[in-house]
Design a protein around this motif. Structure first.
Motif, short mmCIF file in Angstrom:
data_model
loop_
_atom_site.label_atom_id
_atom_site.label_comp_id
_atom_site.label_asym_id
_atom_site.label_seq_id
_atom_site.Cartn_x
_atom_site.Cartn_y
_atom_site.Cartn_z
N PRO A 114 0.83 -1.21 0.00
CA PRO A 114 0.00 0.00 0.00
C PRO A 114 0.87 1.26 0.00
O PRO A 114 1.88 1.34 0.71
N THR A 115 0.47 2.24 -0.80
CA THR A 115 1.26 3.48 -0.92
C THR A 115 0.49 4.71 -0.46
O THR A 115 1.03 5.81 -0.50
N GLN A 116 -0.80 4.53 -0.06
CA GLN A 116 -1.66 5.66 0.28
C GLN A 116 -1.75 6.67 -0.86
O GLN A 116 -1.92 7.88 -0.65
N GLY A 117 -1.61 6.19 -2.08
CA GLY A 117 -1.76 7.04 -3.24
C GLY A 117 -0.49 7.69 -3.73
O GLY A 117 -0.52 8.41 -4.74
N GLU A 118 0.62 7.45 -3.07
CA GLU A 118 1.90 8.00 -3.52
C GLU A 118 2.22 7.50 -4.93
O GLU A 118 2.02 6.33 -5.25
N TYR A 274 -6.41 -3.71 -1.75
CA TYR A 274 -6.02 -2.31 -1.50
C TYR A 274 -5.71 -1.57 -2.80
O TYR A 274 -5.79 -0.33 -2.85
N THR A 277 -8.64 0.51 -3.59
CA THR A 277 -9.18 1.42 -2.58
C THR A 277 -8.24 2.59 -2.31
O THR A 277 -8.48 3.38 -1.41
N GLU A 278 -7.15 2.67 -3.07
CA GLU A 278 -6.25 3.81 -3.04
C GLU A 278 -5.73 4.03 -4.46
O GLU A 278 -5.75 3.09 -5.27
#
Length: 325
Positions: A114-118, A274, A277-278
């Motif tokens: 997961p990158t949280q959108g990065e 994920y 979802t991001e």
């Protein structure tokens, strides 16, 4: 120049990536061997097909024998990856260490986790937490360690989700395009208003072939040429414009069986959900600058993909019905 005089390139894995790559290598003038566990179907013109199990030392060595460059495009059923992919790596890596062939590995984004959108670049830390992500990260570190130690010459090309002719088992594949053409239900996963990168299968092939032809790229990870990310909703709208009908979209907020994705697959895919979802945004500018290869426009990829699926759907409609019992 005769085939015998040309340098041999061996492609391991006859899925969409391996088959498209084999055709690209022939186009570039190479002698090509395409290897899969069973005899490859629909081998491109000019390609020698071989049936070998490259998860075994004997099979891998036979597959790479005489090759100057080896391309590892092998994949297995999703629920078998954690068990089988390390065996494939060990056998293939040992084989190229023995023969001295260069190794180009088709890789995934899974090691990033997961990158949280990065935005993902080659410098993004590897923070995988899923079983398959951790496994892929361990394999990649072993490849790079073998290169650093001088045991093998290795480079890795990472791709986002595939899209393109021949691509069926992808989130933008068999669960979307046939439905767009026939009016059936089209699959969408997670939040369709998030940007999501897709790599055209032809760009996968061109990128891997470019790495195979340039040893200066060895010893590191590269992001294969990938068109700028769009939201899934935008891509669906582009498809709707091309087929002149709205999609009957089914959005899965969580993994469950649908279309080509059965319960076994979706159970294994849950840990990777994920990705929907991001934002999943891939930056391939390093590859583009280094090798002068730009990704195909997404519009052209969608056009080619729809043309391929039209032929597939027409073939299914024209196939004779099975006789009754």
């Amino acid at each position: 120049m005769s085939v015998a005089a040309r340098r041999l390139h061996a492609v391991l894995g006859a899925g969409p990536a391996g088959t498209t790559l084999a055709a690209e290598l022939v186009r570039r003038g190479h002698a090509v061997r395409l290897v899969s566990r069973s005899a490859p179907d629909h081998t491109p013109d000019g390609v020698q097909g071989r049936a070998l199990d490259v998860s075994t030392p004997e099979g891998a060595l036979a597959a790479v024998e005489g090759a100057e460059v080896v391309y590892h495009c092998v994949n297995v059923a999703y629920h078998q990856q954690v068990e089988v992919m390390p065996r494939v790596q060990q056998a293939v890596l040992a084989a190229v260490e023995t023969t001295g062939a260069r190794l180009v590995v088709l890789d995934t984004l899974y090691p990033y986790g997961p990158t949280q959108g990065e935005v993902m670049t080659e410098e993004t830390p590897w923070r995988a937490t899923s079983r398959k992500g951790v496994m892929r990260a361990q394999l990649d570190e072993a490849y790079l360690a073998a290169h650093r130690a001088g045991r093998a010459r290795v480079t890795l090309g990472r791709s986002a989700d595939f899209v393109g002719p021949g691509v069926l088992n992808s989130t933008l594949g068999g669960a979307v395009f046939p439905a767009a053409l026939t009016g059936g239900e089209a699959l969408a996963l997670g939040d369709i208003d998030l940007p999501h990168s897709y790599t055209a299968i032809q760009d996968v092939a061109k990128g891997l072939a470019t790495l195979g032809g340039d040893p200066d790229g060895d010893g590191r990870v590269w992001h294969l040429p990938t068109a700028p990310a769009r939201t899934t909703r935008e891509i669906h709208s582009m498809i709707e414009e091309r087929v002149d009908r709205p999609l009957r979209r089914v959005i899965l907020a969580e993994p469950r069986p649908f279309g080509p994705f059965d319960a076994t697959f979706m159970d294994e895919y849950a840990e990777m959900f994920y990705q929907h979802t991001e934002p999943q945004i891939v930056d391939s500018s390093a590859f583009e600058r280094a090798f002068g290869v730009r990704p195909a426009p997404l519009e052209a990829t969608l056009d080619a993909t729809l043309d391929w699926y039209r032929t597939l759907v027409a073939g299914a409609r024209n196939r004779p019905a099975a006789p009754g019992r």
